[in-house]
Each structure stands twice: as C-alpha cells, then as structure tokens.
Design an enzyme around this catalytic site. Structure first.
Site, PDB file in Angstrom:
ATOM      1  N   THR A  32       0.822  -1.206   0.000  1.00 58.80           N
ATOM      2  CA  THR A  32       0.000   0.000   0.000  1.00 58.80           C
ATOM      3  C   THR A  32       0.858   1.259   0.000  1.00 58.80           C
ATOM      4  O   THR A  32       1.968   1.288   0.534  1.00 58.80           O
ATOM      5  CB  THR A  32      -0.961   0.045   1.199  1.00 58.80           C
ATOM      6  OG1 THR A  32      -0.263   0.483   2.376  1.00 58.80           O
ATOM      7  CG2 THR A  32      -1.602  -1.314   1.446  1.00 58.80           C
ATOM      8  N   ASP A  56      -4.106   5.594   2.374  1.00 62.48           N
ATOM      9  CA  ASP A  56      -3.549   6.559   3.309  1.00 62.48           C
ATOM     10  C   ASP A  56      -3.960   6.067   4.691  1.00 62.48           C
ATOM     11  O   ASP A  56      -5.162   5.957   4.978  1.00 62.48           O
ATOM     12  CB  ASP A  56      -4.122   7.947   3.023  1.00 62.48           C
ATOM     13  CG  ASP A  56      -3.565   9.023   3.945  1.00 62.48           C
ATOM     14  OD1 ASP A  56      -3.097   8.691   5.048  1.00 62.48           O
ATOM     15  OD2 ASP A  56      -3.626  10.202   3.577  1.00 62.48           O
ATOM     16  N   SER A 134       8.681   0.991  14.811  1.00 61.02           N
ATOM     17  CA  SER A 134       8.870   2.061  15.781  1.00 61.02           C
ATOM     18  C   SER A 134      10.204   2.723  15.475  1.00 61.02           C
ATOM     19  O   SER A 134      10.518   3.007  14.320  1.00 61.02           O
ATOM     20  CB  SER A 134       8.813   1.502  17.211  1.00 61.02           C
ATOM     21  OG  SER A 134       9.000   2.508  18.166  1.00 61.02           O
ATOM     22  N   TYR A 148       7.655  13.281  17.761  1.00 61.30           N
ATOM     23  CA  TYR A 148       7.941  12.000  17.112  1.00 61.30           C
ATOM     24  C   TYR A 148       8.014  10.879  18.152  1.00 61.30           C
ATOM     25  O   TYR A 148       7.371   9.833  18.005  1.00 61.30           O
ATOM     26  CB  TYR A 148       9.248  12.097  16.340  1.00 61.30           C
ATOM     27  CG  TYR A 148       9.632  10.829  15.622  1.00 61.30           C
ATOM     28  CD1 TYR A 148       9.037  10.491  14.418  1.00 61.30           C
ATOM     29  CD2 TYR A 148      10.602   9.979  16.149  1.00 61.30           C
ATOM     30  CE1 TYR A 148       9.388   9.325  13.749  1.00 61.30           C
ATOM     31  CE2 TYR A 148      10.963   8.820  15.490  1.00 61.30           C
ATOM     32  CZ  TYR A 148      10.353   8.485  14.280  1.00 61.30           C
ATOM     33  OH  TYR A 148      10.713   7.319  13.634  1.00 61.30           O
ATOM     34  N   LYS A 152       5.840   7.278  19.001  1.00 62.82           N
ATOM     35  CA  LYS A 152       6.482   5.963  19.014  1.00 62.82           C
ATOM     36  C   LYS A 152       6.401   5.316  20.403  1.00 62.82           C
ATOM     37  O   LYS A 152       6.253   4.095  20.512  1.00 62.82           O
ATOM     38  CB  LYS A 152       7.940   6.087  18.554  1.00 62.82           C
ATOM     39  CG  LYS A 152       8.091   6.506  17.096  1.00 62.82           C
ATOM     40  CD  LYS A 152       7.379   5.558  16.139  1.00 62.82           C
ATOM     41  CE  LYS A 152       7.662   5.892  14.691  1.00 62.82           C
ATOM     42  NZ  LYS A 152       6.977   4.980  13.745  1.00 62.82           N
ATOM     43  N   THR A 183      16.719   5.590   4.668  1.00 59.99           N
ATOM     44  CA  THR A 183      15.348   5.358   4.219  1.00 59.99           C
ATOM     45  C   THR A 183      14.679   6.590   3.618  1.00 59.99           C
ATOM     46  O   THR A 183      13.584   6.481   3.089  1.00 59.99           O
ATOM     47  CB  THR A 183      14.467   4.909   5.397  1.00 59.99           C
ATOM     48  OG1 THR A 183      14.417   5.966   6.375  1.00 59.99           O
ATOM     49  CG2 THR A 183      15.017   3.642   6.035  1.00 59.99           C
TER      50      THR A 183
END
Length: 275
Positions: A32, A56, A134, A148, A152, A183
């Site tokens: 997805t 989404d 995470s 952030y 997490k 990433t």
C-alpha cells in the site's frame, strides 16, 4: 506455504525493503501507498507477487474496506507491517496541536485501525504476525523529537499490551526499533516554527535532520532480513533494535533509568500508608 503480507508505506524505505525481502522468500505482498504509481517498478518486476493498493493510513474509514478485500481475495493475511510514517522536528513548546495530532494519526491511530481490522482474520486462523515499525526513539528521546517520540512511545505501549492479548491466540507482535537507516525519513520531515530560546538545545537536532539524509549507515535491506529472521524464530522478540546506534542508545538509556531508580529507591519505596 507462501504467506500473504499487507505492508503500509511499501513504496520506500523499510516498507520497500520488507516487500522485496518477502517477495524473495516466495511470498505475496499487498503493497500500500498513498500514490500507487510509486510502486510501478516493483509490480513490473514481480507482477504475480506484488499487488499495489492505494491507502492513506490516516483514512481509517477505508482501512476496513481494504483489509476485507485482501482477506476475501487471498483468504488470509499472514503478516501486517505497520510501516507508514514520517518524522517531525521541533521543541515541545514549538509544536502545535495540529502538528502533534497529525503525527499521532499516522503513527498510532492508523496502525491501531489496521491492527483491529486484521485481527479477526488472524484470530480465526490462530496464526499471524503484526510488525510495528517504531524507532530507537520509541525507547528514549532527546531535544527536538518530543512529538515523534511521543507517537512511538504510544505505539510501543499499545503493542506491548497487544502482545499479551494475542500471544495466547497464536499471533506474534514484533516492535522494530531502527536507528539511522538510509530510508529517506528525513527527506520528508516537517518542522515546527522556531523559538530562539531553543536554539542551543533543538538547533543541533535541526541541523542533523537537515544534513543526514542519504548518509545514514544503516542498510534497509539488512534490516528487512533481520525482521524476517525474527519472525521465523520460535521465540520472536517483542522488541528488536536495529543498528549499532540503536542497540547502544537503547541499552544506555535502560542503564541510566536503572541507575536513577537505584539512587532514588529508598524515597520511591517509602510511600505506603504507615502500618
């Protein structure tokens, strides 16, 4: 038997690496992304194993539809990977409610909705695995990552309880805590409006986030391999820090917490009613 994976944010980073690793293992991946065109190359290379689906994760109304469709077409969902995410930099005072809520929608409410949607199918088969992406920031934090890490930390607390709930039903939960991997996470970061008072504390974090993208030492392909190894283990760990920086940061944080508790143990224990 080959497995059926549902991977969010499969177009880049860990999501893409996990998709490629699952395909290499002979599995099928429902991949997805918000824009399925970003998956065209994967689909072209593996037309019989990669299925692109627009999703989404903040669109919780669509999640049930997507999961029901996947289960109907494939008969099962063996592994859910809640990977979609982004990062945000800003001091807590700088971070607005809108910025904080938006991050929680992606990192907490989306994964919660997807988990709720797949669990009835996994419970019926008494098997399955849920992988929660995470961060080492889900165990510890520092200036600039208040929002952030808040998301997490929440994801990890939710997942720890989930593991207790679904373990007896034959379902595994794996929380992955990466350090700095290449990433593109920082390439899509959002930033709060700066307050000068935090220049010395949050400033270094802002500068790091602005310059680190593309130079991180971690290899997403090796991370994906480690995740598949952990899932295949007889005793899959609840938490899996990835990268030397993550292992060192998490273990160092745990040591610091233990030392602080030991220093204040007498005061902390002496809080019951007098007998």
């Amino acid at each position: 038997m080959s497995r059926v994976w549902l991977v969010t944010g499969a177009n880049s980073g860990f999501g893409r690496a996990i998709t490629e690793a699952a395909v290499a293992a002979g599995d099928t991946v429902v991949a997805t992304a918000r824009r399925t065109g970003t998956l065209d190359d994967l689909v072209a290379r593996h037309p019989d194993q990669v299925e692109p689906v627009r999703l989404d994760v903040t669109d919780t109304a669509r999640i049930d539809t997507v999961v029901a469709d996947v289960a109907a077409r494939h008969g099962r969902i063996d592994v859910l990977v809640n990977n979609a995410g982004r990062t945000h930099v800003g001091a807590l005072e700088e971070t607005t409610d809108a910025e904080l809520r938006s991050l929680f929608e992606v990192h907490v409410f989306g994964p919660a909705a997807l988990t709720r949607a797949v669990l009835p199918h996994m419970r019926a088969r008494r098997s399955g695995a849920i992988v929660q992406l995470s961060s080492m920031g889900g165990q510890m934090s520092f200036a600039g990552f208040a929002a952030y890490s808040a998301t997490k930390f929440a994801l990890e607390g939710m997942s720890e309880a989930l593991a207790d709930e679904v373990g007896p039903l034959g379902i595994k939960v794996l929380v992955v805590e990466p350090g700095a991997f290449r990433t593109g996470l920082f390439g899509g970061k959002s930033l709060s409006t700066e307050i000068e008072a935090y220049a010395e504390t949050v400033g270094p974090t802002r500068r790091m986030a602005a310059t680190v993208d593309g130079t991180q030492p971690g290899d997403p392909a090796k991370a994906a391999a480690a995740i598949l190894t952990a899932l295949a283990a007889e005793r899959t760990p609840l938490r899996l820090p990835l990268g030397p920086d993550a292992v060192d940061a998490v273990t160092g944080h745990l040591d610091a917490v233990r030392a602080e508790i030991a220093a204040w143990e007498e005061v902390a224990r002496d809080t019951d009613f007098d007998s």
